[in-house]
Design an enzyme around this catalytic site. Structure first.
Site: not given
Length: 325
Positions: A19-20, A40, A44, A82, A101, A154, A168, A195
């Site tokens: 990702g980014f 990954d 996305t 991430l 996710t 989100y 945890y 975005r």
């Protein structure tokens, strides 16, 4: 970073590594001598994001969906988690996947760290503060989040991820840290990801009106990607549990950011205003005293310089695409 807290890593798993943000984390680790397993599912992320390290002997790509149990053979010193759809275009299109996710994905990443007794870093977000009633936002602020609004898939998945990481740490003694990222931007963002910065730049380069939702008086703090990555890796190497805000303490009205992008892209089209988005925060700016004190971290790249680099990247990519076509 405070003396004596830096941890050495030999092999690190980065979920969402194509990702980014994840791609820059992989790149920084590989070039600093660390072996990286990039996990990954490319829902996305993009393989082109990791072109700079794809053939490096210390880099390994593992195509996997972290909503399924995650297995990585061999030693693992740290898991940097991430993976999560981060743009509105992605999480509004697939709300259930986003929550899976944030819940199952985080559970599986934590289980991997627990199995290897490794360090764990959760990349959380300033969105956990919602539309904040405290300004600037400090880590002890609990936030003002609408749990049933369109952004909740989100926001709440990240809040759950933080709670699960904390559980945890308490129950299993996992060496875990939480980073709250504020509006990171830079090259490798998808032009269509929804975005603010990539949208403004795409519109500016195309000569289209730059669209601001609402009156533009709402504020954001923008942190260039290299500064964000440096903060994340410094926190991962530390013994600081967090949460720790990683972002720029400089606050800018969205309308001013739009005008700056308009200037940098050389656009003559106007900035136009449309109806405000539901639950759009009016103010967003971190207090980074904890990061400065505990990690010795602060952003270094100015907004103007970061925007210039990002505009140059988008312009070059657009030219290359037209040339190839």
């Amino acid at each position: 970073m405070r003396k004596g807290l830096a941890m050495r890593f030999e092999r690190v798993v980065v979920t969402g590594g194509a990702g980014f943000l994840g791609s820059y984390v992989c790149e920084e680790l590989v070039f600093s001598g660390v072996s990286v397993v990039c996990v990954d599912d490319l829902s996305t992320g993009r393989l082109s994001n990791v072109d700079t390290v794809a053939e490096h002997p210390r880099f390994h790509f593992q195509h996997a969906d972290i909503t399924e149990p995650l297995r990585v053979p061999g030693p693992v010193d740290a898991v940097l988690h991430l993976a999560c759809p981060a743009s509105p275009a992605d999480y509004l299109r697939e709300p259930v996947r986003t929550m899976r996710t944030g819940s199952l994905g985080t559970l599986h990443a934590l289980e991997l760290a627990k199995a290897h007794r490794s360090r764990f870093l959760l990349a959380s977000t300033s969105e956990v503060y919602g539309d904040p009633l405290r300004h600037p936002q400090t880590e002890d602020y609990w936030g003002n989040v609408n749990p049933v609004g369109p952004r909740s898939v989100y926001d709440e998945s990240k809040r759950f991820s933080e709670a699960l990481t904390t559980a945890y740490r308490g129950q299993y003694g996992l060496r875990a840290s939480i980073a709250r990222i504020f509006n990171s931007y830079g090259p490798r963002m998808r032009p269509d990801d929804g975005r603010m910065i990539p949208t403004f730049i795409r519109q500016g380069l195309a000569g289209e009106p730059i669209t601001v939702f609402g009156d533009g008086a709402q504020t954001r703090s923008l942190c260039y990607v290299s500064d964000t990555v440096r903060g994340l890796i410094t926190l991962a190497r530390s013994g600081i549990p967090g949460p720790v805000n990683i972002g720029s303490p400089e606050e800018h009205p969205v309308s001013r950011i739009a005008e700056r992008v308009r200037e940098l892209t050389g656009s003559s089209a106007p900035v136009v205003h449309e109806q405000a988005m539901t639950d759009d925060p009016r103010r967003r700016c971190p207090d980074i005293a904890v990061a400065a004190r505990e990690l010795g971290w602060a952003p270094e790249v100015s907004l103007t310089e970061g925007l210039r680099r990002t505009v140059d990247h988008f312009a070059a990519a657009s030219f290359a695409h037209r040339a190839a076509g």
